[in-house]
Design a protein around this motif. Sequence first.
Motif, PDB file in Angstrom:
ATOM      1  N   ALA A 181       0.812  -1.220   0.000  1.00  0.00           N
ATOM      2  CA  ALA A 181       0.000   0.000   0.000  1.00  0.00           C
ATOM      3  C   ALA A 181       0.848   1.273   0.000  1.00  0.00           C
ATOM      4  CB  ALA A 181      -0.931   0.009   1.223  1.00  0.00           C
ATOM      5  N   TYR A 182       2.155   1.131   0.219  1.00  0.00           N
ATOM      6  CA  TYR A 182       3.054   2.294   0.248  1.00  0.00           C
ATOM      7  C   TYR A 182       3.888   2.444  -1.027  1.00  0.00           C
ATOM      8  CZ  TYR A 182       2.327   2.564   5.351  1.00  0.00           C
ATOM      9  OH  TYR A 182       1.783   2.685   6.602  1.00  0.00           O
ATOM     10  N   THR A 183       3.814   1.479  -1.936  1.00  0.00           N
ATOM     11  CA  THR A 183       4.775   1.447  -3.038  1.00  0.00           C
ATOM     12  C   THR A 183       4.667   2.629  -4.001  1.00  0.00           C
ATOM     13  OG1 THR A 183       3.272  -0.077  -4.193  1.00  0.00           O
ATOM     14  CG2 THR A 183       5.123  -1.049  -3.018  1.00  0.00           C
ATOM     15  N   GLY A 184       3.610   3.405  -3.900  1.00  0.00           N
ATOM     16  CA  GLY A 184       3.494   4.587  -4.757  1.00  0.00           C
ATOM     17  C   GLY A 184       4.545   5.648  -4.486  1.00  0.00           C
ATOM     18  N   PHE A 185       5.318   5.515  -3.388  1.00  0.00           N
ATOM     19  CA  PHE A 185       6.337   6.526  -3.074  1.00  0.00           C
ATOM     20  C   PHE A 185       7.381   6.643  -4.173  1.00  0.00           C
ATOM     21  CE2 PHE A 185       8.410   2.705  -1.303  1.00  0.00           C
ATOM     22  CZ  PHE A 185       9.681   2.837  -1.836  1.00  0.00           C
ATOM     23  N   ALA A 186       7.536   5.582  -4.969  1.00  0.00           N
ATOM     24  CA  ALA A 186       8.583   5.579  -6.004  1.00  0.00           C
ATOM     25  C   ALA A 186       8.377   6.680  -7.038  1.00  0.00           C
ATOM     26  CB  ALA A 186       8.636   4.214  -6.692  1.00  0.00           C
ATOM     27  N   VAL A 187       7.131   7.147  -7.213  1.00  0.00           N
ATOM     28  CA  VAL A 187       6.885   8.189  -8.226  1.00  0.00           C
ATOM     29  C   VAL A 187       7.570   9.497  -7.843  1.00  0.00           C
ATOM     30  CG1 VAL A 187       4.662   7.160  -8.840  1.00  0.00           C
ATOM     31  CG2 VAL A 187       4.721   9.068  -7.242  1.00  0.00           C
ATOM     32  N   ILE A 188       7.850   9.683  -6.560  1.00  0.00           N
ATOM     33  CA  ILE A 188       8.484  10.933  -6.114  1.00  0.00           C
ATOM     34  C   ILE A 188       9.868  11.076  -6.735  1.00  0.00           C
ATOM     35  CG2 ILE A 188       9.206  12.300  -4.110  1.00  0.00           C
ATOM     36  CD1 ILE A 188       7.183  10.779  -2.433  1.00  0.00           C
ATOM     37  N   THR A 189      10.551   9.951  -6.962  1.00  0.00           N
ATOM     38  CA  THR A 189      11.906  10.019  -7.531  1.00  0.00           C
ATOM     39  C   THR A 189      11.902  10.622  -8.931  1.00  0.00           C
ATOM     40  OG1 THR A 189      11.776   7.760  -8.430  1.00  0.00           O
ATOM     41  CG2 THR A 189      12.631   8.002  -6.191  1.00  0.00           C
ATOM     42  N   ASN A 190      10.749  10.569  -9.613  1.00  0.00           N
ATOM     43  CA  ASN A 190      10.674  11.126 -10.962  1.00  0.00           C
ATOM     44  C   ASN A 190      10.720  12.656 -10.973  1.00  0.00           C
ATOM     45  OD1 ASN A 190      10.429   8.532 -12.016  1.00  0.00           O
ATOM     46  ND2 ASN A 190       8.208   8.577 -11.992  1.00  0.00           N
ATOM     47  N   THR A 191      10.582  13.279  -9.779  1.00  0.00           N
ATOM     48  CA  THR A 191      10.602  14.742  -9.698  1.00  0.00           C
ATOM     49  C   THR A 191      12.013  15.286  -9.485  1.00  0.00           C
ATOM     50  OG1 THR A 191      10.272  14.822  -7.279  1.00  0.00           O
ATOM     51  CG2 THR A 191       8.288  14.702  -8.656  1.00  0.00           C
ATOM     52  N   ALA A 192      12.995  14.396  -9.342  1.00  0.00           N
ATOM     53  CA  ALA A 192      14.364  14.825  -9.005  1.00  0.00           C
ATOM     54  C   ALA A 192      14.920  15.842  -9.990  1.00  0.00           C
ATOM     55  CB  ALA A 192      15.295  13.613  -8.926  1.00  0.00           C
ATOM     56  N   ALA A 193      14.654  15.630 -11.284  1.00  0.00           N
ATOM     57  CA  ALA A 193      15.200  16.524 -12.317  1.00  0.00           C
ATOM     58  C   ALA A 193      14.605  17.927 -12.235  1.00  0.00           C
ATOM     59  CB  ALA A 193      14.954  15.930 -13.699  1.00  0.00           C
ATOM     60  N   ASP A 194      13.477  18.074 -11.551  1.00  0.00           N
ATOM     61  CA  ASP A 194      12.808  19.371 -11.451  1.00  0.00           C
ATOM     62  C   ASP A 194      13.012  20.044 -10.097  1.00  0.00           C
ATOM     63  OD1 ASP A 194      11.563  19.144 -14.063  1.00  0.00           O
ATOM     64  OD2 ASP A 194      10.282  17.621 -13.171  1.00  0.00           O
ATOM     65  N   MET A 195      13.928  19.508  -9.290  1.00  0.00           N
ATOM     66  CA  MET A 195      14.235  20.103  -7.986  1.00  0.00           C
ATOM     67  C   MET A 195      15.530  20.902  -8.082  1.00  0.00           C
ATOM     68  SD  MET A 195      13.399  17.007  -5.300  1.00  0.00           S
ATOM     69  CE  MET A 195      11.723  16.702  -4.744  1.00  0.00           C
ATOM     70  N   SER A 196      15.634  21.951  -7.274  1.00  0.00           N
ATOM     71  CA  SER A 196      16.854  22.767  -7.295  1.00  0.00           C
ATOM     72  C   SER A 196      17.999  22.066  -6.576  1.00  0.00           C
ATOM     73  CB  SER A 196      16.585  24.126  -6.646  1.00  0.00           C
ATOM     74  OG  SER A 196      16.116  23.965  -5.315  1.00  0.00           O
ATOM     75  N   LYS A 197      17.686  21.328  -5.492  1.00  0.00           N
ATOM     76  CA  LYS A 197      18.702  20.586  -4.729  1.00  0.00           C
ATOM     77  C   LYS A 197      18.176  19.174  -4.442  1.00  0.00           C
ATOM     78  CE  LYS A 197      20.468  24.753  -2.444  1.00  0.00           C
ATOM     79  NZ  LYS A 197      20.695  25.424  -1.131  1.00  0.00           N
ATOM     80  N   PRO A 198      18.132  18.317  -5.472  1.00  0.00           N
ATOM     81  CA  PRO A 198      17.516  16.995  -5.307  1.00  0.00           C
ATOM     82  C   PRO A 198      18.151  16.121  -4.239  1.00  0.00           C
ATOM     83  CG  PRO A 198      18.752  17.126  -7.373  1.00  0.00           C
ATOM     84  CD  PRO A 198      18.656  18.517  -6.834  1.00  0.00           C
ATOM     85  N   LYS A 199      19.450  16.210  -4.048  1.00  0.00           N
ATOM     86  CA  LYS A 199      20.118  15.360  -3.050  1.00  0.00           C
ATOM     87  C   LYS A 199      19.619  15.671  -1.635  1.00  0.00           C
ATOM     88  CE  LYS A 199      24.382  14.249  -5.538  1.00  0.00           C
ATOM     89  NZ  LYS A 199      24.102  12.809  -5.610  1.00  0.00           N
ATOM     90  N   GLU A 200      19.209  16.918  -1.393  1.00  0.00           N
ATOM     91  CA  GLU A 200      18.680  17.307  -0.089  1.00  0.00           C
ATOM     92  C   GLU A 200      17.159  17.193  -0.048  1.00  0.00           C
ATOM     93  OE1 GLU A 200      19.970  21.246   0.804  1.00  0.00           O
ATOM     94  OE2 GLU A 200      22.094  20.808   0.447  1.00  0.00           O
ATOM     95  N   GLN A 201      16.512  17.603  -1.136  1.00  0.00           N
ATOM     96  CA  GLN A 201      15.056  17.696  -1.140  1.00  0.00           C
ATOM     97  C   GLN A 201      14.348  16.355  -1.321  1.00  0.00           C
ATOM     98  OE1 GLN A 201      15.208  20.771  -4.290  1.00  0.00           O
ATOM     99  NE2 GLN A 201      13.852  21.988  -2.976  1.00  0.00           N
ATOM    100  N   LEU A 202      14.930  15.469  -2.146  1.00  0.00           N
ATOM    101  CA  LEU A 202      14.258  14.214  -2.455  1.00  0.00           C
ATOM    102  C   LEU A 202      14.042  13.334  -1.218  1.00  0.00           C
ATOM    103  CD1 LEU A 202      13.041  13.034  -5.026  1.00  0.00           C
ATOM    104  CD2 LEU A 202      15.160  11.766  -5.373  1.00  0.00           C
ATOM    105  N   PRO A 203      15.083  13.109  -0.373  1.00  0.00           N
ATOM    106  CA  PRO A 203      14.841  12.311   0.840  1.00  0.00           C
ATOM    107  C   PRO A 203      13.782  12.942   1.748  1.00  0.00           C
ATOM    108  CG  PRO A 203      17.194  12.556   0.440  1.00  0.00           C
ATOM    109  CD  PRO A 203      16.502  13.488  -0.500  1.00  0.00           C
ATOM    110  N   LYS A 204      13.811  14.286   1.884  1.00  0.00           N
ATOM    111  CA  LYS A 204      12.813  14.962   2.725  1.00  0.00           C
ATOM    112  C   LYS A 204      11.402  14.737   2.196  1.00  0.00           C
ATOM    113  CE  LYS A 204      15.890  18.711   4.271  1.00  0.00           C
ATOM    114  NZ  LYS A 204      16.165  20.175   4.212  1.00  0.00           N
TER     115      LYS A 204
END
Length: 429
Positions: free
Chosen positions: A197-220
Amino acid sequence: MKKGNISVFGAAALGVGSMVGAGIFALLGQAGAIAGTATYLSFFLGGVVALSSGYSYSKLGATFPSSGGVIEYLQQGLGRNAYSGTFSVLFLLASVISMAMVSKTFGSYAGNLIIDPCPQWLQNTLTSAVLVVFVGLNFIGSKAVSNAETYIVIAKLSILFLFMIASMQFIEWQNFAPSSYPASNSILGSLAITYFAYTGFAVITNTAADMSKPKEQLPKAIFLAIGFTILLYVGLSFVVFGSLSVADIIKYKETALAQAAMPVFGVLGFTIISVAALLSTSSSLNANLFSTLKMSEKEAQEGELSKLFIKLLWKQGTVGLLIIGFMVLIMANYMNLESIAALGSIVTLIVTFVVHVGHYRIKKKTGVSTSLLLSAIILNAGTILLFLNYLIDQKSYFILLALGSILIGCFLFERFYLNKQRKIQDQSS
């Protein structure tokens, strides 16, 4: 979209919308049939496993931003070979299984809104109808359905959150006495279902290219999304098992969430939750069908699937869309929801485990914490083994046989057919 346009909150909202989809409407009852009144504990522990996987995925997503997602991570970690190809095909099958679960859940809720109890033929008809509609929409490329996605997510989250808050005062807390819990192997065995029921979290990784600081923002973003979803799932578990007996939940496990609204809110509550389920399953099916189609096209272009998958038939419709739709249709109509949920859970966990193992091989590139990555590997492996042990205890040989057949079939398909196709392509180029 320009780099920096996606914030931590925006990415987290996308993840919550994806996670709190059809799964909770189908899986709460399925998990409850195994874990009983300790289902809230199973959802919490499933969330912990998801958090560990989310950390690993966040590092991969930040280092290898790609719309390919899991397929890209498999190729980076294992190399472009028979192993990454096998698990890429397996991941595609996991998506097909997930869509079968979503379609069947739609049929269950829609059928019980029409007549209760709903005959099986009507459920199957409604299950087939919703699938045919969305396959047709993907053929013509409906923008209207895509544009409605945001509003559907807001509507279903609002309904679920308000239902949870309003029902808290009516919970019979004595139902959660530890003496009422099933055996620990059942509680732990249900983790694969609740993790699903939690596996949808993987879609968040697709936003990495559109973040200013993905290494910091993606885990948060991933931790925020999973953390919020844990609270919601645990809260809904308390509401459902505080309102219904375990026997009733097992009886109505395909529509358990809507049935839980009956004691307090009557028919109106049942109807509102059922409508939320229909909205959720519809949007989830549309999104999953679209993403699975794109994933299969990427695999076909890279020689990991037949070129038939990218052969156009009419407008935006491809042979691949028909193949995927047919597979979902067969599975949804000829397997029960319990079998679909079990198979989808274990297949998804196996793919996730392999992604983590591949990640370990390239951990210097991603800068991942070795101890946290090892935790993800151990937790995923443990969840797989606990679920397999539960299936053996329950003599669920059909699921075990189906799992073994799928694993062998994916390997043989990759090893002989796709490997041969790639050699032909290499010789002609």
